[in-house]
Structures are given as C-alpha cells and as structure tokens.
Design a protein around this motif. Structure first.
Motif, PDB file in Angstrom:
ATOM      1  N   ALA A 250       0.830  -1.202   0.000  1.00  0.00           N
ATOM      2  CA  ALA A 250       0.000   0.000   0.000  1.00  0.00           C
ATOM      3  C   ALA A 250       0.866   1.253   0.000  1.00  0.00           C
ATOM      4  CB  ALA A 250      -0.922  -0.004   1.218  1.00  0.00           C
ATOM      5  N   GLY A 251       1.954   1.238   0.753  1.00  0.00           N
ATOM      6  CA  GLY A 251       2.846   2.398   0.780  1.00  0.00           C
ATOM      7  C   GLY A 251       3.496   2.654  -0.563  1.00  0.00           C
ATOM      8  N   SER A 252       3.936   1.583  -1.218  1.00  0.00           N
ATOM      9  CA  SER A 252       4.564   1.772  -2.531  1.00  0.00           C
ATOM     10  C   SER A 252       3.535   2.236  -3.564  1.00  0.00           C
ATOM     11  CB  SER A 252       5.247   0.488  -2.981  1.00  0.00           C
ATOM     12  OG  SER A 252       4.293  -0.557  -3.102  1.00  0.00           O
ATOM     13  N   ALA A 253       2.288   1.772  -3.451  1.00  0.00           N
ATOM     14  CA  ALA A 253       1.247   2.235  -4.380  1.00  0.00           C
ATOM     15  C   ALA A 253       0.983   3.719  -4.193  1.00  0.00           C
ATOM     16  CB  ALA A 253      -0.029   1.427  -4.169  1.00  0.00           C
ATOM     17  N   VAL A 254       0.955   4.170  -2.947  1.00  0.00           N
ATOM     18  CA  VAL A 254       0.738   5.598  -2.685  1.00  0.00           C
ATOM     19  C   VAL A 254       1.891   6.416  -3.243  1.00  0.00           C
ATOM     20  CG1 VAL A 254       0.646   7.307  -0.826  1.00  0.00           C
ATOM     21  CG2 VAL A 254      -0.772   5.264  -0.704  1.00  0.00           C
ATOM     22  N   VAL A 255       3.117   5.943  -3.040  1.00  0.00           N
ATOM     23  CA  VAL A 255       4.287   6.667  -3.550  1.00  0.00           C
ATOM     24  C   VAL A 255       4.250   6.744  -5.071  1.00  0.00           C
ATOM     25  CG1 VAL A 255       6.796   6.504  -3.812  1.00  0.00           C
ATOM     26  CG2 VAL A 255       5.758   6.238  -1.560  1.00  0.00           C
ATOM     27  N   LEU A 256       3.854   5.651  -5.736  1.00  0.00           N
ATOM     28  CA  LEU A 256       3.792   5.658  -7.195  1.00  0.00           C
ATOM     29  C   LEU A 256       2.709   6.604  -7.713  1.00  0.00           C
ATOM     30  CD1 LEU A 256       4.338   1.891  -8.056  1.00  0.00           C
ATOM     31  CD2 LEU A 256       5.905   3.794  -8.440  1.00  0.00           C
ATOM     32  N   VAL A 257       1.570   6.626  -7.064  1.00  0.00           N
ATOM     33  CA  VAL A 257       0.487   7.504  -7.522  1.00  0.00           C
ATOM     34  C   VAL A 257       0.868   8.973  -7.326  1.00  0.00           C
ATOM     35  CG1 VAL A 257      -1.874   8.231  -6.996  1.00  0.00           C
ATOM     36  CG2 VAL A 257      -1.335   5.811  -7.225  1.00  0.00           C
ATOM     37  N   VAL A 258       1.418   9.291  -6.164  1.00  0.00           N
ATOM     38  CA  VAL A 258       1.824  10.676  -5.911  1.00  0.00           C
ATOM     39  C   VAL A 258       2.938  11.087  -6.871  1.00  0.00           C
ATOM     40  CG1 VAL A 258       2.903  12.202  -4.207  1.00  0.00           C
ATOM     41  CG2 VAL A 258       1.045  10.696  -3.529  1.00  0.00           C
ATOM     42  N   GLY A 259       3.876  10.198  -7.129  1.00  0.00           N
ATOM     43  CA  GLY A 259       4.948  10.491  -8.076  1.00  0.00           C
ATOM     44  C   GLY A 259       4.416  10.721  -9.483  1.00  0.00           C
ATOM     45  N   ALA A 260       3.451   9.921  -9.907  1.00  0.00           N
ATOM     46  CA  ALA A 260       2.883  10.098 -11.243  1.00  0.00           C
ATOM     47  C   ALA A 260       2.159  11.439 -11.361  1.00  0.00           C
ATOM     48  CB  ALA A 260       1.924   8.941 -11.548  1.00  0.00           C
ATOM     49  N   VAL A 261       1.449  11.822 -10.316  1.00  0.00           N
ATOM     50  CA  VAL A 261       0.751  13.107 -10.343  1.00  0.00           C
ATOM     51  C   VAL A 261       1.755  14.251 -10.409  1.00  0.00           C
ATOM     52  CG1 VAL A 261      -0.675  14.663  -8.960  1.00  0.00           C
ATOM     53  CG2 VAL A 261      -1.330  12.274  -9.221  1.00  0.00           C
TER      54      VAL A 261
ATOM     55  N   MET B 291       2.286  16.943 -13.514  1.00  0.00           N
ATOM     56  CA  MET B 291       2.201  18.399 -13.330  1.00  0.00           C
ATOM     57  C   MET B 291       3.465  19.085 -13.835  1.00  0.00           C
ATOM     58  SD  MET B 291       0.352  18.538  -9.606  1.00  0.00           S
ATOM     59  CE  MET B 291       0.547  20.282  -9.408  1.00  0.00           C
ATOM     60  N   LEU B 292       4.612  18.496 -13.569  1.00  0.00           N
ATOM     61  CA  LEU B 292       5.869  19.063 -14.058  1.00  0.00           C
ATOM     62  C   LEU B 292       5.912  19.052 -15.585  1.00  0.00           C
ATOM     63  CD1 LEU B 292       8.697  20.145 -13.348  1.00  0.00           C
ATOM     64  CD2 LEU B 292       9.485  17.790 -13.372  1.00  0.00           C
ATOM     65  N   LEU B 293       5.423  17.982 -16.181  1.00  0.00           N
ATOM     66  CA  LEU B 293       5.389  17.892 -17.637  1.00  0.00           C
ATOM     67  C   LEU B 293       4.445  18.940 -18.234  1.00  0.00           C
ATOM     68  CD1 LEU B 293       6.371  16.326 -20.117  1.00  0.00           C
ATOM     69  CD2 LEU B 293       4.405  14.817 -19.828  1.00  0.00           C
ATOM     70  N   ALA B 294       3.324  19.181 -17.580  1.00  0.00           N
ATOM     71  CA  ALA B 294       2.395  20.202 -18.068  1.00  0.00           C
ATOM     72  C   ALA B 294       3.031  21.586 -18.021  1.00  0.00           C
ATOM     73  CB  ALA B 294       1.117  20.176 -17.234  1.00  0.00           C
TER      74      ALA B 294
END
Length: 103
Positions: A59-70, A74-77
């Motif tokens: 669950a922790g790694s899933a949260v880290v991956l989702v936050v990282g993707a967001v 945003m940086l790409l935008a």
C-alpha cells in the motif's frame, strides 16, 4: 407610492415586572469514594504478521507511485506550457523584426 414604509413600534405600557429571584441554599456534600476498577492495558497490542507487513509495504509503494505520477504529470504540463510560450515569443519576435527590415 415610492415612499418607504417605516414600521411603527408599539408604545410601551410603562409597567415592567422584574424577574423573580428565589434564594437557594448551598449544601456541601462529601462525595462517596469511587470504586476501584481493575486496570486494563491502555491500548491493545498490534500483532504484525508477515502478511500484514507485506500489505503495508504494498500500500505504501502504491501511494508513492500515484503521488509520483501526479507530480511528474504536473511538471510535464508546466514544461510543455513553457515551451509553447517560448515558441510563441520567437514567432512574434521574428514577425516584428521582419517588419522592421521592410521599412
């Protein structure tokens, strides 16, 4: 017709009845001693089994991956917006300089 209507207040009667205050007696009571309850542990202990540890890590790694993707999106935008503004600035600059050369 266009005059505002001011509400009228009723005229006071002049008789005001004061509130009735009744005296009360202060009686001090000595409280009875409270019964002693058996002490229980403050918190239940948590058993961490290998299955729950694995679930927590997943669950922790899933949260880290989702936050990282967001954050990366945003940086790409921001980067795409900056690049398009830079291209627009270059086009406007070249149009202004080409008009200045014609004169």
């Amino acid at each position: 017709m266009f005059r505002p209507k001011i509400p009228t207040m009723p005229t006071p009667t002049g008789t005001v009845t004061p509130p009735v205050v009744e005296p009360t007696a202060i009686v001090q009571h000595t409280p009875a001693p409270a019964p002693v309850a058996p002490t229980a542990p403050a918190r239940p202990t948590v058993q961490l089994t290998p299955g729950t540890a694995l679930a927590l890590v997943g669950a922790g790694s899933a949260v880290v991956l989702v936050v990282g993707a967001v954050l990366v999106s945003m940086l790409l935008a921001v980067a795409v917006t900056a690049a398009s503004v830079a291209v627009c600035a270059l086009v406007v600059r070249s149009l202004i300089s080409s008009q200045a050369k014609r004169r």
